[in-house]
Design a protein around this motif. Sequence first.
Motif, PDB file in Angstrom:
ATOM      1  N   GLU A 139       0.907  -1.367  -0.067  1.00  0.00           N
ATOM      2  CA  GLU A 139       0.022   0.095   0.088  1.00  0.00           C
ATOM      3  C   GLU A 139       0.950   1.186  -0.101  1.00  0.00           C
ATOM      4  O   GLU A 139       1.960   1.145   0.516  1.00  0.00           O
ATOM      5  N   MET A 140       0.332   2.319  -0.323  1.00  0.00           N
ATOM      6  CA  MET A 140       1.051   3.690  -0.354  1.00  0.00           C
ATOM      7  C   MET A 140       0.018   4.842  -0.145  1.00  0.00           C
ATOM      8  O   MET A 140      -1.219   4.866  -0.372  1.00  0.00           O
ATOM      9  N   GLU A 141       0.545   5.658   0.606  1.00  0.00           N
ATOM     10  CA  GLU A 141      -0.205   6.873   0.955  1.00  0.00           C
ATOM     11  C   GLU A 141       0.516   8.142   0.386  1.00  0.00           C
ATOM     12  O   GLU A 141       1.823   8.093   0.305  1.00  0.00           O
ATOM     13  N   GLY A 142       0.032   9.412   0.238  1.00  0.00           N
ATOM     14  CA  GLY A 142       0.596  10.481   0.038  1.00  0.00           C
ATOM     15  C   GLY A 142       0.638  10.524  -1.452  1.00  0.00           C
ATOM     16  O   GLY A 142       0.178   9.832  -2.184  1.00  0.00           O
ATOM     17  N   ASP A 143       1.472  11.574  -1.837  1.00  0.00           N
ATOM     18  CA  ASP A 143       1.790  11.845  -3.297  1.00  0.00           C
ATOM     19  C   ASP A 143       2.843  11.056  -4.046  1.00  0.00           C
ATOM     20  O   ASP A 143       3.739  10.777  -3.405  1.00  0.00           O
ATOM     21  N   PRO A 144       2.707  10.711  -5.185  1.00  0.00           N
ATOM     22  CA  PRO A 144       3.715   9.799  -5.781  1.00  0.00           C
ATOM     23  C   PRO A 144       5.148  10.600  -5.793  1.00  0.00           C
ATOM     24  O   PRO A 144       6.224   9.791  -5.814  1.00  0.00           O
ATOM     25  N   LYS A 145       5.173  12.021  -5.553  1.00  0.00           N
ATOM     26  CA  LYS A 145       6.572  12.598  -5.446  1.00  0.00           C
ATOM     27  C   LYS A 145       7.267  12.404  -4.182  1.00  0.00           C
ATOM     28  O   LYS A 145       8.216  12.646  -3.862  1.00  0.00           O
ATOM     29  N   LEU A 146       6.261  12.038  -3.123  1.00  0.00           N
ATOM     30  CA  LEU A 146       6.615  12.225  -1.824  1.00  0.00           C
ATOM     31  C   LEU A 146       5.595  11.165  -0.983  1.00  0.00           C
ATOM     32  O   LEU A 146       5.055  11.441  -0.107  1.00  0.00           O
ATOM     33  N   PRO A 147       5.889   9.724  -1.402  1.00  0.00           N
ATOM     34  CA  PRO A 147       5.182   8.587  -1.000  1.00  0.00           C
ATOM     35  C   PRO A 147       5.453   8.210   0.368  1.00  0.00           C
ATOM     36  O   PRO A 147       6.521   8.337   0.953  1.00  0.00           O
ATOM     37  N   SER A 148       4.732   7.626   1.028  1.00  0.00           N
ATOM     38  CA  SER A 148       4.751   6.591   2.153  1.00  0.00           C
ATOM     39  C   SER A 148       4.527   5.270   1.799  1.00  0.00           C
ATOM     40  O   SER A 148       3.429   4.957   1.526  1.00  0.00           O
TER      41      SER A 148
END
Length: 213
Positions: A139-148
């Motif tokens: 899974e991923m959270e945040g913007d693709p340029k600054l993900p978690s």
Amino acid sequence: MSELKEITSLDLAALVASRVCHDIISPVGAITNGLEVLDEEGSEDMREFAMDLIRKSARQASAKLQFARLAFGAAGSAGAEIDLGDAQVVATGFMENEKSDLDWKLARHLMPKNFVKLLLNLILIANQCVPRGGTILVEMEGDPKLPSFTVKASGVNPRIPLGMKETLSGEEPERVDAHSVQPIYTLLLARESDMKLAIDKDEETVLITASPV
């Protein structure tokens, strides 16, 4: 353990190359064995068995090489971006030959290459945490340029491999070799991407996270 020392670029390249070769020796060797059976056996059953072995091993070798190309390779020039859809394809192909199932929950985006390489290496680590098989949720959270990123490995008796937690936190591993280079490489990718790593375990799950510093 002491703080992880800098590894020279030549040593890192040699260790990563050794790791990739180690991963593909088995399927390539199986292809060779299958070809030897074709040369020596006249039995139709044995020839069909050999062809099945060659087909399966060739697919496995191809999947491992495609994954390694994206996870360890240059993947374009500095600043290049990678389509997460392409990353999903190679990750799915790689996991088809493993004991665990991949549950990929990321939407399709273009993302800076080091983030994608980091994510693929986190999947490799998660796969080591469930040697009996299970499910790896990505899974991923945040913007693709600054993900978690969050990667959960669930299965029977999950474990954190010896020394993995310490290496991902930046401590010097007991040995630096082709076996330990992958988590070291993952740590270096995280540092290059200004990300911090964490890995923790409960009874049924190993949780791996990468988040902005």
